[in-house]
Design a protein around this motif. Structure first.
Motif, mmCIF file in Angstrom:
data_model
loop_
_atom_site.group_PDB
_atom_site.id
_atom_site.type_symbol
_atom_site.label_atom_id
_atom_site.label_comp_id
_atom_site.label_asym_id
_atom_site.label_seq_id
_atom_site.Cartn_x
_atom_site.Cartn_y
_atom_site.Cartn_z
ATOM 1 N N HIS A 13 3.963 -20.377 2.526
ATOM 2 C CA HIS A 13 5.170 -19.789 3.119
ATOM 3 C C HIS A 13 5.647 -18.552 2.386
ATOM 4 N N ALA A 14 4.981 -18.113 1.319
ATOM 5 C CA ALA A 14 5.462 -16.950 0.572
ATOM 6 C C ALA A 14 4.281 -16.259 -0.093
ATOM 7 N N ALA A 15 4.468 -14.954 -0.414
ATOM 8 C CA ALA A 15 3.422 -14.179 -1.073
ATOM 9 C C ALA A 15 4.068 -13.060 -1.873
ATOM 10 N N CYS A 16 3.412 -12.695 -3.018
ATOM 11 C CA CYS A 16 3.847 -11.571 -3.850
ATOM 12 C C CYS A 16 2.622 -10.696 -4.112
ATOM 13 N N VAL A 17 2.761 -9.358 -3.884
ATOM 14 C CA VAL A 17 1.660 -8.418 -4.077
ATOM 15 C C VAL A 17 2.174 -7.290 -4.957
ATOM 16 N N ALA A 18 1.414 -6.949 -6.011
ATOM 17 C CA ALA A 18 1.823 -5.896 -6.951
ATOM 18 C C ALA A 18 1.792 -4.536 -6.263
ATOM 19 N N LEU A 19 2.708 -3.649 -6.681
ATOM 20 C CA LEU A 19 2.815 -2.315 -6.087
ATOM 21 C C LEU A 19 1.813 -1.342 -6.675
ATOM 22 N N ARG B 138 0.818 -1.217 0.000
ATOM 23 C CA ARG B 138 0.000 0.000 0.000
ATOM 24 C C ARG B 138 0.855 1.272 0.000
ATOM 25 N N GLU B 139 2.131 1.145 0.380
ATOM 26 C CA GLU B 139 3.022 2.316 0.363
ATOM 27 C C GLU B 139 3.466 2.676 -1.045
ATOM 28 N N GLY B 140 3.204 1.809 -2.011
ATOM 29 C CA GLY B 140 3.509 2.121 -3.406
ATOM 30 C C GLY B 140 4.967 1.878 -3.756
ATOM 31 N N ARG B 141 5.428 2.556 -4.777
ATOM 32 C CA ARG B 141 6.769 2.294 -5.301
ATOM 33 C C ARG B 141 7.865 2.766 -4.351
ATOM 34 N N ASP B 142 7.512 3.612 -3.356
ATOM 35 C CA ASP B 142 8.527 4.087 -2.391
ATOM 36 C C ASP B 142 8.595 3.222 -1.149
ATOM 37 N N VAL B 143 8.022 2.009 -1.183
ATOM 38 C CA VAL B 143 8.028 1.145 -0.010
ATOM 39 C C VAL B 143 9.467 0.816 0.392
#
Length: 868
Positions: A92-98, A15-20
């Motif tokens: 055990h793992a997850a990927c979320v788009a920015l 949720r912080e976007g590309r500046d995470v």
């Protein structure tokens, strides 16, 4: 250790976007997690992440993120980087788009078993806590300390790690910790306790905890200790307890009656004074209703008044009668205050009461005896009055009518409306009177101005009190007024006299019959302290000795006056001259009770007169010198002409040639002397015109450097401003050269000569002792002046010599070394230019010559034409 699910953590970070992970606090918090957290760009390149992610994805992440995170050989079919679902996860793992665009990047989170203890993960968080935290192994050696523990011990962290607890805290602390550690190891649960430790030479209190740490296998392999300082907390608790006990003691020992009531007016606290008054125990009184001993018809209006209190009007007065158990009737007066919370609701009521039975009885007796004292009311010399709450007069005696300019009291009572407001000369007096009356119930000796019926203003001194009805409301204001107009007028005249004496420019001193100082005004302090603007006179009594000599005291003892001039030495060391008049002050019987001294400082006027006399003397000498020079020049011309003709006719070897040549040389010297006399008297031929001073001064200084002794150092401080005067160049050159040569001759052993030129906004106004030549200072025109000065560090001059230096033919040099016309010529030249010369000198301190010449005003620049 409990951890967040990968998909949830990845979703929160995305949720912080590309500046995470580029800023705080997310970067520090993620660094301490045991999960691997990484940010990948659209091409699966590793951008940033925490330590576990860097270990797993720091290299070769472009081709194998799906293998490292999800255990897949081929790319994930639902990969968010390739337009799949926004979030893809496994157990055990997850990927979320920015972002909404697949190429924006992705946040990846993966789990792996945590180590038993990782100080690096703890350090990022624990270093910023105020609690001292340390970790020991089972042999009590330090594995980790945070900054707070490092500051507490005063030992660098690098030295603490690996050291034994006994080496840093001593054997006693080690045994105490071992005892706690054994309990923790035996129970497997944390242990908390309060400790007192000596730190930096003083005892401090800490809340200590010992926490067991287990590895992944569940084995206890380390102990974590925490120390939280609670010294201030414990001290605050003790002070709060002391304050509570003091408050309780004050309230219990209070002679006044104290109650605390809940919002429904039930008593929740009663002090012992109430218990003693009503003859019941405190316990029996707590819980009862306020004013329960009164008949309900009397108590209910009083309770309604208390319940009607608001935050703007939080207090009220309640007065009632109560019959005690022994049959006595007492009158009690209560001040009830409502205590409101932030929301404006009543939390409780606090009531403070007094037994006013004596005042109540006095009031009743006063009412009964009103007729008895009516005669006193009517014939009182003071004006007695009664106002209603709206300012209308309801009663007054004849004395008040006379004060107000009415023929009788009946005429005053016929006035309608707010008479109290109409008679006020200043409404602010009325408002202040009412404020004091409302605050205190009484007003004593209050002074106010009122306007009589005939329009004349008088001063009154008023004593008044507010009379309340049975319900506590204002019924009337009554009191007495006395006309103090004559006293106020006398006070004003006396204050005017005091102000005039204090602000007088002349010194005024009052001494007793035996000449002891009783009063001195500020002007006298200035005179003896240092002149105008000075504020300290030092020992004023000591300065009186200059005015009260023995001869003066004898004359004053005979009742006579004395006047004359007194010379005194000021506190600053300067001498001053005063005109003094001393007169006796007699009482009504004609006896001398004091002496008064009037002192006027005439130091400046005397100096001005002296300088004026000097200028007049030089003017007279100039007239005489001009006449003598003309006559002497007429006699000198044939002598020089005939001698030169004889020399032209006689042979070179004639013995008379040498005596005749001596006559010619003497005649030439006499001719130069005549020229200087004419210059002094301003009768020579001049070429006057605009003269720039700066180049002339610089040229003269260069010329003087070649004419004076090499041991004399010449310092030039010549302004670069364009300073132009109206004068003859040769004369101004002569002025500056004469002053430079005189300064050099005053330093036969060498010294420093300073030549300066600057601009001044106005004519000179000397503040210290000096001699003046040229035009009188009072005749100098206003406007800018050029100031040309020459100072030396030579032997200086005494005052008597300094007064005569501008006289023609006066010189202190040996015969044959000077004519005494140099400074006389300076005087004549400067006077002819409309300027002045100031000389200040002291023996052994050198001399300063200042020449002030009026500047030619600069023409104003032409105004530009505004047309275009």
């Amino acid at each position: 250790m409990t951890t967040a699910s990968p998909i949830r953590l990845a979703d929160v970070l995305a949720r912080e976007g590309r500046d995470v992970l580029t800023g705080e606090p997310s970067r520090t918090l993620v660094e301490a997690l045991i999960q691997g957290v990484a940010v990948l760009d659209g091409e699966r390149r590793f951008l940033r992440g925490n330590a576990p992610a860097r270990l797993r994805l720091g290299e070769g992440a472009v081709a194998s993120c799906h293998a490292a995170l999800h255990g897949r050989e081929a790319p994930c079919p639902e990969c968010p980087l390739r337009g799949g679902v926004r979030a893809f996860d496994t157990a055990h793992a997850a990927c979320v788009a920015l972002g909404p665009v697949p190429g924006d990047g992705v946040v990846c989170v993966s789990c792996e078993p945590p180590p038993a203890f990782d100080a690096r993960r703890l350090g990022g968080i624990l270093d910023f806590t105020g609690t001292a935290v340390f970790v020991l192994d089972l042999e009590y050696r330090f594995l980790f300390v945070n900054r707070a523990y490092e500051r507490l011990k005063g030992i660098p962290r690098e030295r603490l790690l690996g050291m034994s607890l006994a080496e840093t805290s001593g054997q006693e602390a080690l045994e105490r910790f071992k005892t706690s550690a054994r309990k923790v190891i035996a129970s497997g649960a944390p242990l908390e306790q309060e400790l007192r430790l000596a730190v930096d030479g003083r005892e401090r209190t800490f809340q200590a905890a010992c926490i067991p740490l287990r590895n992944i296998a569940g084995e206890l392999d380390a102990l974590c200790g925490t120390l939280t300082e609670i010294t201030a907390h414990r001290m605050a608790e003790r002070e709060l307890d002391d304050a509570r006990r003091r408050y309780q003691a004050i309230v219990e020992d209070q002679t006044e009656l104290v109650l605390r009531l809940d919002p429904r007016l039930h008593r929740i606290f009663v002090n012992r004074a109430v218990s003693r008054l009503v003859g019941r125990s405190v316990e029996s009184l707590v819980g009862g209703l306020f004013l329960e001993s009164l008949p309900e018809g009397e108590a209910e209006p009083l309770r309604r008044r208390v319940l009607a209190l608001t935050p703007r009007a939080p207090t009220t007065e309640v007065r009632h009668l109560v019959t005690l158990t022994d049959g006595r009737t007492r009158c009690l007066s209560w001040t009830v205050r409502a205590i409101f919370d932030d929301a404006g609701r009543v939390g409780e009521y606090q009531a403070t009461g007094r037994d006013v039975t004596a005042y109540w009885r006095m009031e009743r007796e006063l009412i009964k005896s009103e007729a008895k004292y009516r005669d006193i009311f009517e014939n009182s010399a003071e004006g007695v009055f009664q106002f209603d709450p709206y300012g209308a007069m309801v009663a007054c005696n004849p004395a008040l009518a006379r004060i107000m300019g009415y023929a009788s009291a009946e005429e005053v009572l016929l006035e309608q409306g707010d008479l109290f407001s109409r008679i006020q000369a200043r409404q602010e007096d009325r408002l202040e009177f009412l404020r004091l009356l409302a605050q205190n119930g009484r007003v004593f000796e209050y002074e106010m101005q009122v306007v009589r019926r005939d329009g004349r203003t008088v001063w009154l001194s008023v004593n008044a009190r507010a009379v309340l009805d049975d319900s506590g409301r204002l019924a009337r204001v009554e009191g007495a007024a006395r006309d103090i107009t004559d006293r106020k007028r006398a006070e004003e005249e006396r204050m005017l006299l005091v102000s005039a004496v204090d602000q007088s420019a002349e010194g005024l001193v009052i001494v007793s019959r035996d000449f002891r100082l009783e009063y001195a005004n500020p002007a006298f302090t200035q005179i003896v302290g240092g002149g105008q603007g000075q504020t300290g006179g030092g020992d004023l009594a000591g300065h009186l000795a200059s005015f009260l000599a023995d001869s003066v005291r004898k004359m004053l003892s005979l009742g006579l006056r004395w006047s004359g001039r007194v010379r005194l030495t000021r506190t600053s060391g300067e001498e001053a001259l005063t005109d003094t008049l001393i007169s006796p002050v007699r009482d009504a019987q004609g006896h001398i009770v004091n002496h008064i001294l009037l002192v006027r400082d005439v130091t400046y006027e005397t100096g001005l007169e002296k300088r004026l006399r000097q200028v007049e003397k030089l003017e007279a000498i100039g007239v005489l010198a001009g006449g003598v020079a003309h006559d002497f020049n007429n006699l000198l011309t044939p002598i020089l002409l005939n001698t030169e003709m004889i020399l032209a006719d006689i042979p070179w070897r004639d013995p008379l040639r040498k005596p005749l040549a001596d006559v010619v040389r003497a005649s030439e010297r006499a001719r130069d002397l005549v020229r200087q006399l004419l210059t002094f008297s301003r009768q020579g031929e001049l070429t006057v015109g605009p003269l720039p001073l700066t180049p002339l001064a610089k040229e003269t200084v260069k010329l003087a450097q070649g004419m004076v002794d090499a041991r004399v150092e010449i310092r030039a401080r010549i302004s670069e401003l364009a300073l132009t005067i109206e004068a003859d160049p040769a004369q101004i050159h002569q002025v500056l050269m004469n002053l430079c040569l005189n300064a050099a001759q005053a330093m036969p052993e060498g010294g420093v000569m300073e030549v300066g030129l600057t601009a001044e906004p106005g004519p000179p106004r000397p503040t210290g002792p000096c001699n003046a030549a040229g035009l009188p200072l009072t005749e100098l025109a206003e406007g800018p002046y050029a100031r040309l000065w020459v100072t030396d560090t030579g032997h200086g001059m005494s005052p008597d010599i300094c007064e005569r230096i501008f006289e023609p033919f006066f010189t202190t040099k040996r015969p044959g070394q000077g004519t005494g016309m140099g400074l006389a010529a300076v005087h004549g030249i400067v006077k002819g230019c409309g300027g002045a010369v100031l000389v200040s000198s002291a023996v052994g301190q050198g001399s300063t010559f200042e020449v002030f010449l009026p500047l030619i005003p600069r023409p104003d620049p032409p105004e530009e034409d505004g047309l275009s």
